[in-house]
Design an enzyme around this catalytic site. Structure first.
Site, PDB file in Angstrom:
ATOM      1  N   ASP A  98       0.734  -1.252   0.129  1.00  0.00           N
ATOM      2  CA  ASP A  98       0.027   0.033   0.073  1.00  0.00           C
ATOM      3  C   ASP A  98       1.022   1.298  -0.135  1.00  0.00           C
ATOM      4  O   ASP A  98       1.919   1.116   0.641  1.00  0.00           O
ATOM      5  CB  ASP A  98      -0.905  -0.243   1.184  1.00  0.00           C
ATOM      6  CG  ASP A  98      -2.146   0.782   1.040  1.00  0.00           C
ATOM      7  OD1 ASP A  98      -2.443   1.142  -0.044  1.00  0.00           O
ATOM      8  OD2 ASP A  98      -2.601   1.441   2.101  1.00  0.00           O
ATOM      9  N   GLU A 129     -11.841  -5.472  -4.768  1.00  0.00           N
ATOM     10  CA  GLU A 129     -12.404  -4.174  -4.586  1.00  0.00           C
ATOM     11  C   GLU A 129     -12.014  -3.341  -5.572  1.00  0.00           C
ATOM     12  O   GLU A 129     -12.413  -2.340  -5.627  1.00  0.00           O
ATOM     13  CB  GLU A 129     -12.578  -3.865  -3.177  1.00  0.00           C
ATOM     14  CG  GLU A 129     -13.368  -4.438  -2.250  1.00  0.00           C
ATOM     15  CD  GLU A 129     -12.767  -5.835  -1.650  1.00  0.00           C
ATOM     16  OE1 GLU A 129     -11.400  -6.175  -1.894  1.00  0.00           O
ATOM     17  OE2 GLU A 129     -13.493  -6.621  -1.019  1.00  0.00           O
ATOM     18  N   ASN A 130     -10.765  -3.433  -5.848  1.00  0.00           N
ATOM     19  CA  ASN A 130     -10.133  -2.672  -6.767  1.00  0.00           C
ATOM     20  C   ASN A 130     -10.860  -2.009  -8.212  1.00  0.00           C
ATOM     21  O   ASN A 130     -10.591  -1.167  -8.964  1.00  0.00           O
ATOM     22  CB  ASN A 130      -8.657  -2.987  -7.251  1.00  0.00           C
ATOM     23  CG  ASN A 130      -7.786  -2.732  -6.022  1.00  0.00           C
ATOM     24  OD1 ASN A 130      -6.789  -3.446  -5.951  1.00  0.00           O
ATOM     25  ND2 ASN A 130      -8.005  -1.881  -4.953  1.00  0.00           N
ATOM     26  N   HIS A 143       2.537   3.203  -9.337  1.00  0.00           N
ATOM     27  CA  HIS A 143       2.379   1.584  -9.365  1.00  0.00           C
ATOM     28  C   HIS A 143       3.803   1.024 -10.080  1.00  0.00           C
ATOM     29  O   HIS A 143       3.912   0.016  -9.712  1.00  0.00           O
ATOM     30  CB  HIS A 143       1.222   1.391 -10.408  1.00  0.00           C
ATOM     31  CG  HIS A 143       0.028   1.936  -9.708  1.00  0.00           C
ATOM     32  ND1 HIS A 143      -0.234   1.420  -8.285  1.00  0.00           N
ATOM     33  CD2 HIS A 143      -1.065   2.464 -10.262  1.00  0.00           C
ATOM     34  CE1 HIS A 143      -1.506   1.931  -8.112  1.00  0.00           C
ATOM     35  NE2 HIS A 143      -2.090   2.762  -8.932  1.00  0.00           N
ATOM     36  N   LEU A 182      -6.525  -5.480   7.541  1.00  0.00           N
ATOM     37  CA  LEU A 182      -6.191  -6.419   6.912  1.00  0.00           C
ATOM     38  C   LEU A 182      -6.751  -6.237   5.444  1.00  0.00           C
ATOM     39  O   LEU A 182      -6.336  -7.093   4.707  1.00  0.00           O
ATOM     40  CB  LEU A 182      -6.726  -7.785   7.565  1.00  0.00           C
ATOM     41  CG  LEU A 182      -5.960  -8.143   8.852  1.00  0.00           C
ATOM     42  CD1 LEU A 182      -6.251  -9.411   9.212  1.00  0.00           C
ATOM     43  CD2 LEU A 182      -4.564  -7.998   8.687  1.00  0.00           C
ATOM     44  N   GLY A 225      -0.111   5.435  -4.376  1.00  0.00           N
ATOM     45  CA  GLY A 225      -0.652   6.454  -4.939  1.00  0.00           C
ATOM     46  C   GLY A 225      -0.140   7.784  -4.178  1.00  0.00           C
ATOM     47  O   GLY A 225       0.163   8.845  -4.724  1.00  0.00           O
ATOM     48  N   ARG A 226      -0.013   7.493  -2.687  1.00  0.00           N
ATOM     49  CA  ARG A 226       0.469   8.743  -1.960  1.00  0.00           C
ATOM     50  C   ARG A 226       2.059   9.088  -2.176  1.00  0.00           C
ATOM     51  O   ARG A 226       2.426  10.180  -2.244  1.00  0.00           O
ATOM     52  CB  ARG A 226       0.522   8.347  -0.328  1.00  0.00           C
ATOM     53  CG  ARG A 226      -0.970   8.474   0.097  1.00  0.00           C
ATOM     54  CD  ARG A 226      -1.022   7.872   1.330  1.00  0.00           C
ATOM     55  NE  ARG A 226      -1.674   6.467   1.114  1.00  0.00           N
ATOM     56  CZ  ARG A 226      -1.509   5.615   2.304  1.00  0.00           C
ATOM     57  NH1 ARG A 226      -1.580   6.032   3.563  1.00  0.00           N
ATOM     58  NH2 ARG A 226      -1.999   4.427   2.042  1.00  0.00           N
ATOM     59  N   ARG A 279      -0.440   8.890 -10.569  1.00  0.00           N
ATOM     60  CA  ARG A 279      -0.591   7.423  -9.723  1.00  0.00           C
ATOM     61  C   ARG A 279       0.189   6.402 -10.478  1.00  0.00           C
ATOM     62  O   ARG A 279       0.560   5.422 -10.005  1.00  0.00           O
ATOM     63  CB  ARG A 279      -2.101   7.143  -9.538  1.00  0.00           C
ATOM     64  CG  ARG A 279      -2.659   7.968  -8.622  1.00  0.00           C
ATOM     65  CD  ARG A 279      -3.940   7.637  -8.170  1.00  0.00           C
ATOM     66  NE  ARG A 279      -4.336   6.501  -7.911  1.00  0.00           N
ATOM     67  CZ  ARG A 279      -4.200   6.136  -6.456  1.00  0.00           C
ATOM     68  NH1 ARG A 279      -4.088   7.296  -5.620  1.00  0.00           N
ATOM     69  NH2 ARG A 279      -4.344   5.000  -5.882  1.00  0.00           N
TER      70      ARG A 279
END
Length: 222
Positions: free
Chosen positions: A2, A49-50, A19, A177, A5-6, A15
């Site tokens: 994770d 969910e992406n 990646h 998680l 993007g930040r 972004r």
């Protein structure tokens, strides 16, 4: 993994650049894990969910997956690394799905290390799939309900045949998680670090493994 993007936003980059940097971090993490003797490294690359993300970002991620498999396959095979996929990667574009299938097949006989990549994966969906599989075997008369135990559930999961999960690392300061390996994480050690994933290099992996080595695992005992 994770924080891509930040990481990009802090540098005034799109972004997609984050990646790409994240893919390079994955190479470093794999190298460090292999040198440390890790038997299996699992990377959560794309969750179920992406798909809610903008189409442009999904296209960027798909293109990166395509590029990564093309560029790294021969190296993985040469280094004796077996590729496993968790989740339903056939939801991606057909050429990507075929490319991933070919990579899994080519490396199937390798035994030095396993790289498991979660693509279109979600732990709740994985558990639903496993329960449906076992229920189908019961309905067909091939399995009695009282024969369903932890070992059979383990075998029905996407991770069937992989070693138990020892350590889960979550980067970028998040403390959740996120629907990842919920069954498998029951007795694993958890490590949450503030490092954004693109900055998670060999030294960070070595530090994580050293932290794990200092822990005492009792599995409920004394």
């Amino acid at each position: 993994m994770d924080g891509n993007g930040r990481w990009a936003k802090a540098r005034g980059l799109p972004r997609a650049a984050g990646h790409r940097a994240g893919a390079e971090a994955a190479r470093k993490a794999l190298r460090a894990a292999g040198e440390a003797g890790v038997e299996c490294l699992t990377l959560y690359a794309f969750s179920s969910e992406n798909w809610r993300r903008p189409k442009t970002e999904i296209a960027d991620l798909t293109g990166l997956l395509r590029f990564y498999v093309q560029r790294e396959l021969n190296s993985l095979h040469r280094e004796g690394i077996r590729l496993r996929i968790l989740g339903d990667h056939r939801a991606f574009e057909s050429d990507v799905a075929r490319m991933v299938d070919a990579a899994v097949e080519k490396t199937a006989g390798n035994s030095r290390m396993t790289l498991a990549i979660a693509l279109n994966y979600g732990a709740r969906g994985e558990l639903v799939g496993a329960m449906r599989q076992l229920a189908g075997e019961v309905a067909a008369g091939r399995l009695a309900p009282d024969q369903i135990d932890e070992a059979r559930i383990d075998a029905a999961l996407d991770t069937g045949g992989l070693p138990p999960l020892d350590l889960m690392i979550r980067t970028s300061g998040e403390r959740r998680l996120s629907n990842f390996l919920l069954w498998q994480v029951a007795y694993s050690e958890l490590l949450f670090v503030d490092t954004l994933w693109p900055d998670f290099d060999e030294a960070a992996m070595e530090a994580a493994l050293a932290d794990y080595a200092r822990r005492e695992r009792r599995y409920g005992g004394l």
